[in-house]
Motif scaffolding. Structure first.
Motif, PDB file in Angstrom:
ATOM      1  N   LEU A  60       0.796  -1.232   0.000  1.00  0.00           N
ATOM      2  CA  LEU A  60       0.000   0.000   0.000  1.00  0.00           C
ATOM      3  C   LEU A  60       0.830   1.285   0.000  1.00  0.00           C
ATOM      4  O   LEU A  60       0.497   2.219  -0.727  1.00  0.00           O
ATOM      5  CB  LEU A  60      -0.983   0.005   1.174  1.00  0.00           C
ATOM      6  CG  LEU A  60      -2.177  -0.933   1.043  1.00  0.00           C
ATOM      7  CD1 LEU A  60      -3.024  -0.887   2.308  1.00  0.00           C
ATOM      8  CD2 LEU A  60      -3.015  -0.594  -0.172  1.00  0.00           C
ATOM      9  N   PRO A  61       1.909   1.379   0.796  1.00  0.00           N
ATOM     10  CA  PRO A  61       2.669   2.636   0.803  1.00  0.00           C
ATOM     11  C   PRO A  61       3.276   3.011  -0.541  1.00  0.00           C
ATOM     12  O   PRO A  61       3.613   4.169  -0.761  1.00  0.00           O
ATOM     13  CB  PRO A  61       3.778   2.372   1.833  1.00  0.00           C
ATOM     14  CG  PRO A  61       3.234   1.298   2.704  1.00  0.00           C
ATOM     15  CD  PRO A  61       2.391   0.443   1.798  1.00  0.00           C
ATOM     16  N   LYS A  62       3.385   2.076  -1.459  1.00  0.00           N
ATOM     17  CA  LYS A  62       3.976   2.340  -2.778  1.00  0.00           C
ATOM     18  C   LYS A  62       2.991   3.011  -3.731  1.00  0.00           C
ATOM     19  O   LYS A  62       3.402   3.558  -4.752  1.00  0.00           O
ATOM     20  CB  LYS A  62       4.473   1.033  -3.395  1.00  0.00           C
ATOM     21  CG  LYS A  62       5.538   0.352  -2.577  1.00  0.00           C
ATOM     22  CD  LYS A  62       5.903  -0.991  -3.168  1.00  0.00           C
ATOM     23  CE  LYS A  62       6.873  -1.728  -2.262  1.00  0.00           C
ATOM     24  NZ  LYS A  62       7.156  -3.084  -2.752  1.00  0.00           N
ATOM     25  N   HIS A  63       1.715   2.963  -3.428  1.00  0.00           N
ATOM     26  CA  HIS A  63       0.702   3.484  -4.332  1.00  0.00           C
ATOM     27  C   HIS A  63       0.539   4.999  -4.175  1.00  0.00           C
ATOM     28  O   HIS A  63       0.383   5.500  -3.064  1.00  0.00           O
ATOM     29  CB  HIS A  63      -0.641   2.795  -4.085  1.00  0.00           C
ATOM     30  CG  HIS A  63      -0.656   1.376  -4.533  1.00  0.00           C
ATOM     31  ND1 HIS A  63      -0.957   1.009  -5.819  1.00  0.00           N
ATOM     32  CD2 HIS A  63      -0.378   0.233  -3.867  1.00  0.00           C
ATOM     33  CE1 HIS A  63      -0.877  -0.294  -5.928  1.00  0.00           C
ATOM     34  NE2 HIS A  63      -0.517  -0.794  -4.760  1.00  0.00           N
ATOM     35  N   PRO A  64       0.543   5.735  -5.289  1.00  0.00           N
ATOM     36  CA  PRO A  64       0.389   7.192  -5.228  1.00  0.00           C
ATOM     37  C   PRO A  64      -0.863   7.647  -4.491  1.00  0.00           C
ATOM     38  O   PRO A  64      -0.827   8.642  -3.769  1.00  0.00           O
ATOM     39  CB  PRO A  64       0.367   7.615  -6.697  1.00  0.00           C
ATOM     40  CG  PRO A  64       1.121   6.533  -7.406  1.00  0.00           C
ATOM     41  CD  PRO A  64       0.801   5.266  -6.648  1.00  0.00           C
ATOM     42  N   VAL A  65      -1.983   6.943  -4.651  1.00  0.00           N
ATOM     43  CA  VAL A  65      -3.215   7.374  -3.967  1.00  0.00           C
ATOM     44  C   VAL A  65      -3.053   7.257  -2.452  1.00  0.00           C
ATOM     45  O   VAL A  65      -3.546   8.108  -1.703  1.00  0.00           O
ATOM     46  CB  VAL A  65      -4.464   6.613  -4.477  1.00  0.00           C
ATOM     47  CG1 VAL A  65      -4.447   5.149  -4.087  1.00  0.00           C
ATOM     48  CG2 VAL A  65      -5.731   7.279  -3.973  1.00  0.00           C
ATOM     49  N   TRP A  70      -2.230  10.079   2.771  1.00  0.00           N
ATOM     50  CA  TRP A  70      -1.421  10.378   3.962  1.00  0.00           C
ATOM     51  C   TRP A  70      -1.091  11.860   4.033  1.00  0.00           C
ATOM     52  O   TRP A  70      -1.176  12.464   5.101  1.00  0.00           O
ATOM     53  CB  TRP A  70      -0.146   9.562   3.962  1.00  0.00           C
ATOM     54  CG  TRP A  70      -0.323   8.104   4.231  1.00  0.00           C
ATOM     55  CD1 TRP A  70      -1.423   7.475   4.763  1.00  0.00           C
ATOM     56  CD2 TRP A  70       0.620   7.086   3.992  1.00  0.00           C
ATOM     57  NE1 TRP A  70      -1.199   6.134   4.862  1.00  0.00           N
ATOM     58  CE2 TRP A  70       0.053   5.858   4.403  1.00  0.00           C
ATOM     59  CE3 TRP A  70       1.913   7.072   3.470  1.00  0.00           C
ATOM     60  CZ2 TRP A  70       0.725   4.652   4.304  1.00  0.00           C
ATOM     61  CZ3 TRP A  70       2.581   5.869   3.379  1.00  0.00           C
ATOM     62  CH2 TRP A  70       1.990   4.672   3.794  1.00  0.00           C
ATOM     63  N   ALA A  71      -0.707  12.453   2.907  1.00  0.00           N
ATOM     64  CA  ALA A  71      -0.392  13.888   2.897  1.00  0.00           C
ATOM     65  C   ALA A  71      -1.634  14.707   3.261  1.00  0.00           C
ATOM     66  O   ALA A  71      -1.542  15.693   4.004  1.00  0.00           O
ATOM     67  CB  ALA A  71       0.149  14.293   1.523  1.00  0.00           C
ATOM     68  N   TYR A  72      -2.791  14.292   2.772  1.00  0.00           N
ATOM     69  CA  TYR A  72      -4.058  14.962   3.042  1.00  0.00           C
ATOM     70  C   TYR A  72      -4.409  14.907   4.530  1.00  0.00           C
ATOM     71  O   TYR A  72      -4.941  15.860   5.094  1.00  0.00           O
ATOM     72  CB  TYR A  72      -5.141  14.291   2.193  1.00  0.00           C
ATOM     73  CG  TYR A  72      -6.553  14.777   2.392  1.00  0.00           C
ATOM     74  CD1 TYR A  72      -6.895  16.116   2.215  1.00  0.00           C
ATOM     75  CD2 TYR A  72      -7.565  13.878   2.705  1.00  0.00           C
ATOM     76  CE1 TYR A  72      -8.213  16.542   2.362  1.00  0.00           C
ATOM     77  CE2 TYR A  72      -8.880  14.297   2.851  1.00  0.00           C
ATOM     78  CZ  TYR A  72      -9.190  15.628   2.679  1.00  0.00           C
ATOM     79  OH  TYR A  72     -10.498  16.038   2.835  1.00  0.00           O
ATOM     80  N   MET A  73      -4.089  13.805   5.190  1.00  0.00           N
ATOM     81  CA  MET A  73      -4.440  13.611   6.593  1.00  0.00           C
ATOM     82  C   MET A  73      -3.375  14.146   7.551  1.00  0.00           C
ATOM     83  O   MET A  73      -3.627  14.283   8.744  1.00  0.00           O
ATOM     84  CB  MET A  73      -4.660  12.117   6.868  1.00  0.00           C
ATOM     85  CG  MET A  73      -5.809  11.504   6.077  1.00  0.00           C
ATOM     86  SD  MET A  73      -7.402  12.281   6.418  1.00  0.00           S
ATOM     87  CE  MET A  73      -7.681  11.716   8.084  1.00  0.00           C
ATOM     88  N   GLY A  74      -2.211  14.479   7.047  1.00  0.00           N
ATOM     89  CA  GLY A  74      -1.081  14.848   7.895  1.00  0.00           C
ATOM     90  C   GLY A  74      -1.277  16.063   8.767  1.00  0.00           C
ATOM     91  O   GLY A  74      -0.609  16.202   9.792  1.00  0.00           O
ATOM     92  N   ASP A  75      -2.187  16.946   8.411  1.00  0.00           N
ATOM     93  CA  ASP A  75      -2.386  18.153   9.216  1.00  0.00           C
ATOM     94  C   ASP A  75      -3.260  17.920  10.442  1.00  0.00           C
ATOM     95  O   ASP A  75      -3.341  18.783  11.316  1.00  0.00           O
ATOM     96  CB  ASP A  75      -2.964  19.287   8.367  1.00  0.00           C
ATOM     97  CG  ASP A  75      -4.362  19.000   7.838  1.00  0.00           C
ATOM     98  OD1 ASP A  75      -4.638  17.838   7.478  1.00  0.00           O
ATOM     99  OD2 ASP A  75      -5.179  19.938   7.773  1.00  0.00           O
ATOM    100  N   ILE A  76      -3.907  16.755  10.529  1.00  0.00           N
ATOM    101  CA  ILE A  76      -4.798  16.510  11.665  1.00  0.00           C
ATOM    102  C   ILE A  76      -4.380  15.326  12.535  1.00  0.00           C
ATOM    103  O   ILE A  76      -5.061  14.994  13.499  1.00  0.00           O
ATOM    104  CB  ILE A  76      -6.268  16.354  11.214  1.00  0.00           C
ATOM    105  CG1 ILE A  76      -6.476  15.150  10.317  1.00  0.00           C
ATOM    106  CG2 ILE A  76      -6.760  17.626  10.542  1.00  0.00           C
ATOM    107  CD1 ILE A  76      -7.942  14.830  10.044  1.00  0.00           C
ATOM    108  N   ASP A  82       7.562  10.653   5.911  1.00  0.00           N
ATOM    109  CA  ASP A  82       7.016  10.276   4.604  1.00  0.00           C
ATOM    110  C   ASP A  82       5.499  10.487   4.536  1.00  0.00           C
ATOM    111  O   ASP A  82       4.849  10.042   3.595  1.00  0.00           O
ATOM    112  CB  ASP A  82       7.372   8.834   4.252  1.00  0.00           C
ATOM    113  CG  ASP A  82       6.669   7.804   5.130  1.00  0.00           C
ATOM    114  OD1 ASP A  82       6.005   8.190   6.130  1.00  0.00           O
ATOM    115  OD2 ASP A  82       6.787   6.602   4.833  1.00  0.00           O
ATOM    116  N   ASN A  83       4.934  11.158   5.533  1.00  0.00           N
ATOM    117  CA  ASN A  83       3.506  11.450   5.669  1.00  0.00           C
ATOM    118  C   ASN A  83       2.658  10.270   6.137  1.00  0.00           C
ATOM    119  O   ASN A  83       1.465  10.435   6.367  1.00  0.00           O
ATOM    120  CB  ASN A  83       2.897  12.027   4.379  1.00  0.00           C
ATOM    121  CG  ASN A  83       3.370  13.416   4.102  1.00  0.00           C
ATOM    122  OD1 ASN A  83       3.587  14.205   5.011  1.00  0.00           O
ATOM    123  ND2 ASN A  83       3.559  13.733   2.837  1.00  0.00           N
ATOM    124  N   SER A  84       3.228   9.081   6.270  1.00  0.00           N
ATOM    125  CA  SER A  84       2.457   7.953   6.792  1.00  0.00           C
ATOM    126  C   SER A  84       2.099   8.237   8.241  1.00  0.00           C
ATOM    127  O   SER A  84       2.832   8.930   8.948  1.00  0.00           O
ATOM    128  CB  SER A  84       3.246   6.647   6.683  1.00  0.00           C
ATOM    129  OG  SER A  84       4.406   6.690   7.500  1.00  0.00           O
TER     130      SER A  84
END
Length: 97
Positions: A60-65, A70-76, A82-84
């Motif tokens: 899963l971590p290899k997939h762009p989506v 992860w980047a989208y959720m990183g602020d909360i 790596d944003n995970s």
């Protein structure tokens, strides 16, 4: 995983609007019966899912989506460089079949 204080409603909103391409990725990976629980006192998140081949999760971590999510959720929530999401493996101490 750890949610930032005050972000429970936003976390739920984002998951209520889960991207169709992420849903498809999870399902094609074999993820079923996926739930995330929130401890409202500590803001700890606990995910539970069923998958026939747990090794498939390593892809899963290899997939762009997945990376975009992860980047989208990183602020909360707490995130790694790596944003995970920061997550701590838990030891199973009981299982009833």
């Amino acid at each position: 995983m750890q949610l930032h204080r005050g972000q429970a409603d936003e976390y739920k909103r984002r998951h209520d609007e889960l991207w169709p391409e992420l849903t498809e990725l999870l399902k094609t990976t074999g993820v079923q019966d996926y739930s995330i629980f929130l401890d409202e006192e500590t803001y700890a998140l606990f995910g539970v899912l069923t998958i026939e081949n747990p090794a498939a999760l390593d892809e899963l971590p290899k997939h762009p989506v997945m990376q975009r999510w992860w980047a989208y959720m990183g602020d909360i929530m707490d995130s790694n460089p790596d944003n995970s999401p920061v997550s701590i493996p838990l030891k199973e101490v009981f299982y009833l079949a």
